[in-house]
Design an enzyme around this catalytic site. Structure first.
Site, PDB file in Angstrom:
ATOM      1  N   ASP A 335       0.314 -10.748  -0.094  1.00  0.00           N
ATOM      2  CA  ASP A 335      -0.767  -9.231   0.286  1.00  0.00           C
ATOM      3  C   ASP A 335      -1.687  -8.788  -0.442  1.00  0.00           C
ATOM      4  OD1 ASP A 335      -1.094  -6.918   1.401  1.00  0.00           O
ATOM      5  OD2 ASP A 335       1.040  -5.866   1.097  1.00  0.00           O
ATOM      6  N   GLU A 535       0.797   3.944   1.346  1.00  0.00           N
ATOM      7  CA  GLU A 535       1.683   3.136   0.701  1.00  0.00           C
ATOM      8  C   GLU A 535       1.150   3.975  -0.992  1.00  0.00           C
ATOM      9  OE1 GLU A 535       0.354  -1.329   0.669  1.00  0.00           O
ATOM     10  OE2 GLU A 535      -0.143   0.183   2.457  1.00  0.00           O
TER      11      GLU A 535
END
Length: 853
Positions: A335, A535
């Site tokens: 990621d 997020e």
């Protein structure tokens, strides 16, 4: 295909168990999956994990091509293949020089560097990177680059794309074939814009809804997630063994985030899943075996940890479980700089990650330094050549399966440039169907619904005519903020859908966000809920809806007090404690985040012109909804978990929808603020104090008016939207106002993202002199950023949301992991500035650059 998961007395039939699972059955699964007493929580036992068969037979011809390519590749070529860079930090010339294997566009990265971009811009950029990757005039081997984006609910980065409901909303539909169709539609729209890789599907099984990415998971129930996994993957990629598999109308999928991203303690993003191996295997892993069996080509490693070990460095899970036990034969990608969080690593240096099983580093802005370190470590043997070759071979196999070497530039491929596919009528009809199937009816007193469209209907609330709000995060921008209805040329708000159907039936529809009306309506539909987030911004400490702000509740109550029946349509990415709002409403619909096709809501709420029901409610809760604001499935304990609305709950029009009065005890202390909010309605919140400082002296400003002892800074109340909901600060000399936290705040994660400190402010006057925004981080730790010129350039006497990236404070010396003053405004200039709100955010009217003087 069929799987049976067995462990600790638990069994369920993978994704073929489609949604009929009862709430009681889910409780059994959760309870059993908690892990046997005394089980070690830090050791992985691969033999206990599901054994999966990779669906693609060995292809001798493909292997010969892989070996032939690798025989031509230099070490530099190989290192380039294992690195992915973001378009905001890499150019086609860089790809040509470094032979990078992939590029990506993060949530806020767009072609041309603007906020938004249309399909032609995406396709042109994709062509440029492709041509650079196969240009060998400077040496190297011609290996086409992959282009990845977060097309997570449609091709949601591209203007005009069909925006499907978010995953948590789709979980309520219990319809895998719908998911397959959505995947296929998304792939077509991506290919038309030159995109060949999506970072989807998210196979998280969120267990604590405080997590800001809960809406990316289909359900808290592992069986629902497992039932969707193969269908989504096959929709995106095509079905293995058919001519459509990875053809020119499909894309590479990425199952993410492996593993335990939805199981972290307190729902903390990028946090630690402090759970047993049994729970990790039975709950968090549920979607991966069916995804692998469907031939998913990439798996993304999670930012999160399992019992203290970061996933990007966990060899036991990435290699021993995922690649060996579960036979995953695609490649593992990290990621966003996730490798930099591995112990002993930095964003530019992490041999540990590739040794653990990572095949491609996602190094958006760190790729150049990472390339140099990785090359040096491959030369020295710190990275074994066999491991590097394995990673490169995995990447090449995926590219060959996709046909990259034969298809040519994206614009020359069969769907390339066919922009009529983007937001086309068939895809929008599919999205509208998905909205209808996903709505969940929680309350329907006296069978108020469905409504007769021939009535006078008032539509109110700030979500009524607000496509960005009904779509949520990861919609055109990372956080889903900064856009308007005009940015959705094919979209339709909930209000527009209701208006059109009411008018077609001969009724009257009136839009009034604040609930005022010209003539008393027969019924009101009030649309409200969470504002968009992703997020960082989405993590919350409790499940209270809009703590400290009762605007929506007051609106519903006010209409009811006037004798108007109220239907609440609640927009949210997760379950929230809304008992007061449900009690105040006659009917309550959990609409989730339905995306761009708001007319799907009207399809279900309204009868047809003849008074007949067209569509009943179909959706069943994919997540249980809490009885209090502090209740989550994990922190209550499975045996004692009694939600207000259990998993699987959902009324139809035939059901008795009278609930009686729900308890309104939130479990929260008084005056709780939303996370990341420091000043609200002119007053400090969340345990902060407003302090006025001058001449070395400081005093709390607990009430208005207030002033420093020397009179250099004075504070009075001011009206912004309500009476005295702002504060006006007037300077006559060098002085500062500061918001002090009682406990240091950790803003490290937010600083690593594109989060800003946002002040809702009005500049009344500002003379010459130094003005700074700042943060403090304990003794001898502070950041001061000059802003006088930037503030002086803003319009006067106008309320604006003015933001500064947290990275500015970090670069100016703040330790973002221990901030005790999240906002300081200091001025040596005479002037007056009013403040209504100070909070973290991404939606601004003006962004102050770092270091403005």
């Amino acid at each position: 295909m069929r799987f049976v998961f067995r462990d600790a007395g638990v069994s369920w039939c993978g994704w073929m168990l489609v949604a009929g699972l009862s709430a009681a059955a889910v409780g059994v699964v959760h309870a059993a999956a908690a892990g046997p007493a005394g089980e070690a929580a830090t050791t992985v036992h691969p033999a206990q994990w599901p054994k999966v068969a990779w669906p693609l037979p060995r292809d001798a011809a493909l292997e010969r091509r892989v070996q032939a390519l690798m025989a031509k590749m230099s070490l530099r070529d190989k290192v380039g293949q294992v690195i992915q860079a973001d378009i905001g930090s890499v150019t086609p010339e860089d790809v040509r020089t470094y032979r990078l294997g992939a590029i990506l566009a993060g949530g806020n990265s767009k072609p041309g560097g603007g906020l938004l971009a249309g399909p032609a811009q995406w396709l042109a950029l994709s062509d440029a990177f492709y041509r650079a990757s196969v240009d060998t005039r400077g040496g190297g081997v011609a290996i086409p680059v992959l282009f990845g984006v977060d097309a997570v609910h449609g091709n949601n980065d591209v203007l005009g794309a069909t925006i499907f409901p978010q995953n948590a909303t789709l979980g309520a539909a219990r319809d895998p074939e719908l998911m397959r169709a959505i995947g296929a539609a998304t792939a077509e729209e991506a290919r038309a814009a030159g995109i060949d890789w999506t970072f989807a599907p998210t196979l998280a099984v969120p267990q604590d809804d405080r997590w800001g990415r809960s809406y990316e998971g289909y359900s808290e129930n592992p069986a629902v997630v497992a039932s969707y996994a193969a269908a989504v993957v096959e929709g995106l990629q095509g079905r293995p063994g058919t001519p459509q598999f990875l053809d020119s109308s499909h894309v590479i999928a990425s199952a993410k985030h492996f593993l335990g991203d939805g199981s972290t303690k307190d729902g903390r993003d990028q946090g630690d899943a402090e759970v047993s191996e049994t729970r990790l295997r039975e709950i968090a892993n549920a979607g991966y075996p069916p995804a692998i069996a469907a031939g998913v080509q990439t798996v993304m490693a999670s930012f999160s940890s399992w019992n203290g070990v970061k996933m990007s460095g966990d060899k036991g899970l990435l290699t021993d479980v995922l690649k060996r036990r579960m036979d995953f034969q695609g490649f593992v990608v990290g990621d966003w700089n996730s490798h930099g969080q591995v112990a002993g690593c930095s964003n530019v240096d992490c041999p540990q990650a590739i040794d653990a099983g990572l095949d491609m580093y996602m190094a958006p802005d760190s790729w150049r330094g990472l390339y140099e370190h990785t090359l040096a470590e491959a030369k020295s043997g710190a990275i074994p050549m066999a491991r590097l070759d394995d990673a490169v071979a995995r990447i090449l196999r995926v590219k060959l399966r996709l046909g990259l070497f034969e298809q040519g530039a994206p614009s020359t491929q069969p769907l390339g440039g066919h922009f009529e596919l983007i937001g086309n009528a068939a895809h929008r009809a599919l999205a509208r169907r998905a909205v209808r199937e996903s709505l969940v009816l929680l309350k329907n007193a006296h069978h108020l619904l469905p409504l007769d469209p021939r009535q006078r209907i008032l539509v109110a609330g700030d979500g009524a005519d607000n496509i960005p709000k009904q779509s949520g995060g990861w919609t055109l921008t990372w956080q889903g903020t900064g856009t308007t209805n005009a940015d959705f040329p094919h979209g339709e708000s909930i209000w527009a859908g209701i208006r059109d159907q009411v008018q077609a039936a001969g009724g009257t529809a009136e839009l009034s966000v604040d609930g005022d009306y010209a003539r008393k309506p027969d019924v009101a539909i009030v649309v409200y809920g969470e504002n968009p987030y992703a997020e960082f911004q989405g993590d919350v400490p409790t499940l209270a809806f809009s703590p400290g702000d009762d605007t929506d509740l007051d609106l519903v109550r006010r209409l009811r007090a006037r004798g108007i029946p109220v239907v609440s349509v609640f927009l949210s990415g997760r379950p929230l404690w809304v008992n007061p709002e449900i009690n105040a409403s006659d009917a309550f619909v959990a609409a989730g985040l339905p995306g761009s096709e708001g007319a799907g809501v009207a399809d279900v709420l309204l009868r047809d012109a003849a008074g007949k029901v067209r569509y009943d409610f179909h959706g069943k809760l994919a997540y249980s909804w809490p009885r209090t604001a502090v209740q989550t499935p994990l922190n209550v304990g499975q045996k004692d978990y009694h939600p207000q609305f259990p998993f699987g709950y959902g009324l139809t029009y035939e059901d008795d929808g009278d609930l009686g009065k729900l308890p309104e005890i939130s479990g929260l202390p008084a005056n709780v603020a939303a996370p990341g909010v420091y000043l609200e309605r002119g007053k400090p919140v969340g345990g902060l104090a407003l302090v006025l400082e001058s001449g070395g002296a400081a005093q709390k400003a607990a009430a208005t008016p207030a002033a420093t002892a020397d009179g250099r800074l004075r504070m009075v109340a001011e009206d912004y939207r309500r009476q005295e909901d702002a504060r006006r600060f007037a300077w006559s000399g060098d002085a500062a106002l500061a918001l002090r936290a009682g406990k240091a705040l950790d803003l490290g994660r937010q600083a690593n993202g594109d989060v800003l400190l946002v002040a809702t402010m009005k500049i009344d006057a500002l003379g010459p002199g130094r003005v700074t925004w700042g943060m403090d981080c304990g003794a001898h730790c502070a950041a001061r950023v000059p802003v006088d010129a930037a503030l002086a350039a803003l319009p006067k006497d106008q309320w604006l949301r003015v933001g500064m990236p947290l990275k500015c404070f970090q670069r100016a010396g703040a330790d973002m992991r221990r901030i005790d003053v999240p906002f300081r405004l200091e001025s040596a200039a005479r002037g007056a500035i009013s403040l209504a709100r100070v909070a973290l955010g991404t939606d601004v009217d003006s962004t102050l650059p770092c270091g403005t003087k």
